[in-house]
Design a protein around this motif. Structure first.
Motif: not given
Length: 912
Positions: A386-397, A400-405, A490-495
C-alpha cells in the motif's frame, strides 16, 4: 496470465504512444525469436498495435488444420501466454509442443495463427499466420522444463536390457515389470507411482486426463499440469515441489522399452525480505535422482527475461547467486534492472507490486542418467504494498490561489476525473472551465498531478470566522484508473486557508410618512445568508406582511409599512411613538450572523383620536421590551372596559369621555378628559404597563394634548437613528442634465470657470418635506473640518460678499426628478480662492450641511424661518431629531490656471 486466449489489451497512453492505425500493419508489431537455451520459441505482440483489442491464438498442424488454444490445450501441448504491465502479449511454445514439425530432433518449426478483433465476439477478425523455425542440438539425456503453467520432461529414447532395470532400486522398476509384461505388444503405456499403489494408463487415457505424451525419433516426452491428480506436493530441503513420478514403456515382441519419466518443479521457495527477493532451489531433488549413487554439478546459471546473465552482469545488477552445498539461493533487489513496478487497487487502496521474470538452470551428472538439465522459469511478483497518497498544499494566499499536488504514481495510473466542490469534471472539462490541471513527469518515470483553483471560484466554500477573518475551503476528490486492468480508486484533498479579507454587510435606513426602509449592502461573506424580519424569511414580496423586497445582487432594499406586523414598537414618549424595523441575516443553519435595524419616531396623533361628539379612540401597541405582553388583556381605568379589537401587536379602545373611569378636569381655556390603558401580569396588583391618554376640548376645537408613559415599570429599548441619504453631484453645464461619473474625478476647472453643483435627498417619497441648504463651504482636503475654508452658502443664503459669488438655480420636476423640493442647485463662480496672499491651485472639495423642513406646519422655527428659506416648518425639532440634519461632500475638483497646467496636473492626480 490468460489461457482463454481472448485477451483484451490496454496500453499505457503516454508510455507507449500509439501511431496512426492506417499507417501500420500488425506485421510490424509481431516479433518472432528463439530461446534455444530454454528449448523455447517465442512470439511477441507489441501493445502499440493491439491497443484495446481482442487476441486469439491457434496452433496450425502439418496438414494446415487450425486448433484454437485454450487453457487446457496450452498446458497439455506446451504453450504459455502472458501479458505484461504495458499490455504487450508474449506467446511461448516448447520446441517439442504438440504440433511442432520436427526434423532429426534438431530443427523445429512451430506455426501459429493470430486472430485480432475489436469486439469480444471476434467478428471481423484479422488473421496473421506466423511460422517460427528454431534449432536445438545436442539434447541432454534428460531435460526438465518448469514453465509457469506446466511441467515437462523429455528423455533419450533407448533400448536397454531388462536386467539393467532389475538391478535398479526395486521401488522404481520391479513393480512396473508385471504391468509391462502383461500388456499387448506395440502399445504405449504410462505407470504412475503413487504412495500406496501404481496406476497404469494407456496413452489415450493419460491424454484425456490432461497429460501431454509425445515421442520423437530419439526422445520420449511427458508434460503435466502442476495440479495433476497424480501429482504430489513434496517438501525438499524446505521447498515445496510438485512431483509426478511415472514410467513410460513400449512393448514389442522381443523386448520392453521402459523409461523413467519423473518430473519435479518447485511451487514455492520465494521470500521477500528487506526489500529483496530470495529464491531458494535445492541442489539435490530426490525424485529426479532415484537409483543414482552419486552426482556432481556441471553448470549453474541464472537469467532475466530469457537472457542468460554472466557473473559480471550479476555483480553489476547487484544480484547474488550463492551455493551452500545444499541449496542454491538467488537474491534480487526489489526495483533493480530487469523487473518492473505495477500499480494495483486492493480494497479501494492504491499500491504497487514488483515483477521480474527469472529463469534458473541447473545441470548435473550422475551414474544413472549421465547428464540432466533442469530449467525453472519463475515469474516473481512481490506482495501488494500500500502506498499512502501524498497531498502537498502549495496554496498561495497572496494570490488567492489554491495549488494542490497529489502523487506520485506509476505511469500506468491516470487521472480520470475530479470532483471539485459538487461538480464532477473530466481533466479536459476542468481545464476548459478555468481550472489548471497539469501532469508532471519525474526523472524516475513517476507522475504527479497539480490542480490550481482561484479562491473566488463558486466551488470554493467561504466561511466567516470572526471579525474580518474568513476561511476558504477547497474539496477535491480525484478518480484514478489503473490500466490495463481498468481498476479505479479515489482520493480526497480538503484544503483550507484563512484570510483577513472579510467585508461584512452594512445597512442604511430611513423613514417616510408611511414606510420604514432598510438598504443592506452585501459584503463578500454573505452569499448564502438569508434576510429575516421577525423570523419571517424574506424571499418574495408578501401580501400578508405587506413588505417589498428589491435585490440587485450587490444590495437589497426592504420597504415595510409602519403599521405592519413586522415592525416593533420600542417606546412611547410624551408625543411620539418609536417604531423599529429589525432585520437579521442568518446562515443556512439558522444562526444569526448579522443584525440591523432602523428606528423612527412618529407622532402619537395617529394612535389617539378625540372626536367632537366626545368619543375617544385609542390604539395601544405592544412594546418590544415586554415580550410577554398580551394586548387582548389591556384594560382602561374601569377594568370592565376591554378592547373593542385586539391582535398580537395592538389593542383598540372606543369609549365615551363620560365612561370607563375617565376623569374630567378644567383649565382656563379647555376641558381635559384623562384615562389610562393598563396591563396587569397575572396575579400582580400593580400594572406592568400604564399608558396615559388625554383629550383637550376647547370651544369649537378638539386637539390631542398628551399621550405617553407614566411610571412605566416595563423595560424600554433605546431607539437607533440612521443618517439621511444625500448626494452632491457636479454638473457639466448649466442645464443640469449631464453629471460627472466617479471615475472622472478629479474634475479639472479653470479658475474663472463656473461650477454647477446639485444636492439631492435620496429615497424619500414624501412630497410634503423639503431639503434646505444650511451652510456650504469649500476646503482644500476631503475633511469638511479642515482649514482653510471658503464660504459658499451662509445661514441658508448665497454668499455674495466674496469674489467667488454663489447663485441659486430653480429646480422643476422632470423625468429624473420626481420631487423638486428634494433637490437644491447652486452655481459658484470660480474666481481666485486665496490662502494668505497666494492664489490657491490644486484640489478643492465642496461640503454642505442640510436640514429637512415640513411644509405643512407653518409655526415658527429658528432654522426653517430664516430670510433665505421660505416660511416652512422643518420636520421636527433640530435639538431632538439630529437625524434630520445631514452632511454631504463632493469629489475632488482641480483648480488650474491654464490648459497646459491643467493637462499636467490632471495626469499627476489621476496617477496618484
Amino acid at each position: 496470465m490468460a489461457f482463454n486466449l481472448l485477451l483484451r489489451v490496454h496500453v499505457l497512453l503516454g508510455v507507449l504512444a500509439p501511431e496512426v492505425w492506417t499507417h501500420t500493419t500488425a506485421a510490424d508489431f509481431i516479433t518472432l525469436d528463439c530461446v534455444p537455451a530454454l528449448s523455447l520459441a517465442r512470439i511477441y505482440l507489441d501493445a502499440k498495435h493491439f491497443l484495446d483489442k481482442h487476441v486469439r491464438f491457434s496452433a496450425v498442424d502439418q496438414y494446415g488444420r487450425v486448433l484454437e488454444i485454450n487453457e487446457a490445450l496450452a498446458v497439455q501441448c506446451g504453450y504459455t501466454i502472458s501479458t505484461d504491465f504495458r499490455g504487450n502479449i508474449e506467446f511461448r511454445a516448447s520446441l517439442i509442443s504438440c504440433y511442432s514439425q520436427i526434423v532429426d530432433d534438431k530443427n523445429f518449426t512451430i506455426t501459429v495463427q493470430i486472430d485480432v478483433s475489436t469486439t469480444p465476439d471476434m467478428r471481423e477478425v484479422s488473421s496473421y499466420v506466423r511460422a517460427l523455425s528454431c534449432s536445438y542440438f545436442p539434447w541432454s539425456p534428460r531435460e526438465i522444463l518448469c514453465e509457469t503453467n506446466y511441467m515437462e520432461v523429455s528423455v533419450r529414447r533407448e533400448i536397454p536390457g531388462i536386467k539393467d532395470y532389475i538391478q535398479d532400486q526395486p521401488d522404481d522398476w520391479t513393480d512396473v515389470l508385471p504391468e509391462a509384461a502383461s500388456v499387448a505388444a506395440s502399445i504405449w503405456q504410462v505407470v504412475f507411482h503413487l504412495p500406496s499403489a501404481k496406476r497404469a494408463m494407456l496413452v489415450s487415457e493419460a491424454q484425456n486426463a490432461g497429460y501431454g505424451i509425445n515421442t520423437t525419433d530419439s526422445r520420449i516426452l511427458l508434460r503435466a499440469p502442476f495440479n495433476a491428480s497424480e501429482a504430489r506436493e513434496t517438501n525438499i530441503s524446505g521447498v515445496t515441489f510438485s512431483v509426478v513420478r511415472s514410467s513410460t514403456f513400449y512393448k514389442q515382441r522381443w523386448m520392453i522399452l521402459l523409461v523413467d519419466t519423473a518430473v519435479a518443479c518447485p511451487v514455492d521457495g520465494i521470500e521477500y525480505i528487506n526489500n529483496t527477493i530470495i529464491w531458494s532451489i535445492p541442489k539435490s531433488i530426490t525424485p529426479l535422482q532415484a537409483g543414482a549413487r552419486y552426482f556432481n554439478d556441471s553448470r549453474v546459471v541464472m537469467g532475466v527475461n530469457f537472457q542468460e546473465l554472466t557473473s559480471t552482469d550479476i555483480s553489476k545488477r547487484q544480484y547474488n547467486l550463492s551455493d551452500d552445498g545444499k541449496v542454491i539461493a538467488v537474491q534480487i533487489p526489489i526495483g533493480d534492472e530487469g523487473g518492473y513496478f505495477k500499480s494495483h487497487v486492493t480494497k479501494g487502496e492504491y499500491g504497487t507490486t514488483y515483477s521480474i521474470n527469472v529463469f534458473f538452470e541447473h545441470q548435473w551428472n550422475d551414474n544413472r542418467w549421465g547428464a540432466t538439465k533442469h530449467t525453472i522459469i519463475k515469474e516473481m511478483t512481490t506482495p501488494f504494498k500500500h502506498h499512502p497518497l501524498i497531498i502537498t498544499n502549495n496554496t498561495i494566499p497572496s494570490k488567492k490561489l489554491f495549488n494542490v499536488t497529489i502523487g506520485t504514481f506509476l505511469q500506468d495510473t491516470k487521472l480520470v476525473n475530479l470532483t471539485i466542490g459538487s461538480e464532477i469534471l473530466t481533466v479536459t472539462d476542468a481545464n476548459e472551465q478555468g481550472y489548471n490541471i497539469s501532469e508532471m513527469k519525474h526523472p524516475n518515470g513517476s507522475t504527479s498531478y497539480t490542480v490550481t483553483v482561484p479562491f473566488d471560484d463558486p466551488n470554493v466554500k467561504k466561511k466567516h470566522d470572526t471579525g474580518v477573518n474568513r476561511t476558504y475551503t477547497l474539496s477535491i476528490t480525484y478518480k484514478f484508473q489503473v490500466i490495463p486492468q481498468n481498476q479505479t480508486f479515489t482520493a480526497t484533498a480538503i484544503i483550507s486557508c484563512p484570510l483577513p479579507d472579510a467585508v461584512l454587510p452594512d445597512a442604511i435606513g430611513y423613514c417616510d410618512n408611511d414606510h420604514l426602509y432598510l438598504t443592506v449592502t452585501r459584503g463578500n461573506i454573505d452569499e448564502d445568508w438569508i434576510p429575516y424580519i421577525s423570523n419571517i424569511q424574506l424571499t418574495m414580496p408578501s401580501q400578508s406582511s405587506g413588505y417589498t423586497l428589491q435585490d440587485n445582487g450587490t444590495s437589497f432594499r426592504v420597504k415595510v409599512p409602519r403599521f405592519s406586523s413586522l415592525v416593533s414598537y420600542e417606546s412611547l414618549r410624551s408625543s411620539d411613538l418609536m417604531i423599529t424595523l429589525p432585520l437579521d441575516m442568518k446562515d443556512s443553519d439558522g444562526l444569526t450572523k448579522r443584525s440591523f435595524s432602523i428606528s423612527c419616531s412618529y407622532s402619537s396623533q395617529d394612535l389617539i383620536a378625540c372626536l367632537p361628539n366626545g368619543t375617544v379612540v385609542v390604539t395601544a401597541v405592544k412594546l418590544a421590551g415586554m415580550p410577554d405582553m398580551d394586548p387582548s388583556q389591556f384594560v382602561l381605568r374601569d377594568k370592565n372596559c376591554r378592547p373593542t379589537a385586539a391582535t398580537e401587536e395592538r389593542a383598540t379602545f372606543i369609549f365615551n369621555v363620560d365612561t370607563c373611569g375617565t376623569i374630567r378636569k378644567f383649565d382656563q381655556m379647555a376641558m381635559i378628559y384623562e384615562n389610562d390603558v393598563l396591563y396587569f401580569r397575572p396575579g400582580m396588583a400593580n400594572p406592568a404597563y400604564q399608558l396615559k391618554c388625554s383629550c383637550w376640548y376647547t370651544i369649537n376645537e378638539t386637539i390631542v394634548f398628551q399621550y405617553g408613559f407614566e411610571n412605566n415599570s416595563a423595560p424600554t429599548i433605546q431607539p437607533g437613528f440612521g443618517p439621511l441619504a444625500l448626494v452632491m453631484r457636479v454638473c457639466k453645464d448649466w442645464t443640469y442634465s449631464d453629471f460627472y461619473e466617479n471615475t472622472e474625478y478629479p474634475i479639472a476647472r479653470y479658475l474663472k470657470d463656473p461650477l454647477y453643483l446639485e444636492v439631492e435627498l435620496l429615497y424619500s417619497e414624501d412630497p410634503e418635506i423639503e431639503l434646505f441648504l444650511e451652510n456650504c463651504w469649500s476646503t482644500a482636503s476631503s475633511d469638511p473640518s479642515s482649514s482653510p475654508q471658503w464660504d459658499v452658502v451662509i445661514n441658508s443664503c448665497e454668499n455674495t460678499k466674496d469674489t467667488h459669488e454663489t447663485i441659486f438655480h430653480p429646480v422643476t420636476d422632470n423625468l429624473r426628478i420626481k420631487f423638486s423640493n428634494h433637490v437644491k442647485r447652486f452655481e459658484v463662480k470660480m474666481f481666485t480662492f486665496m490662502h494668505d496672499t497666494n492664489a490657491l491651485l490644486g484640489q478643492v472639495y465642496f461640503h454642505c450641511s442640510v436640514v429637512i423642513c415640513d411644509s405643512r406646519d407653518r409655526t415658527s422655527d429658528k432654522h426653517c424661518a430664516r430670510k433665505c428659506i421660505p416660511d416652512k416648518q422643518r420636520f421636527g425639532r433640530s435639538a431632538e431629531f439630529h437625524y434630520l440634519h445631514g452632511h454631504v461632500s463632493s469629489g475632488a475638483i482641480l483648480l488650474v490656471a491654464d490648459k497646459t497646467v491643467q493637462d499636467e496636473r490632471v495626469t499627476k492626480y489621476k496617477a496618484d
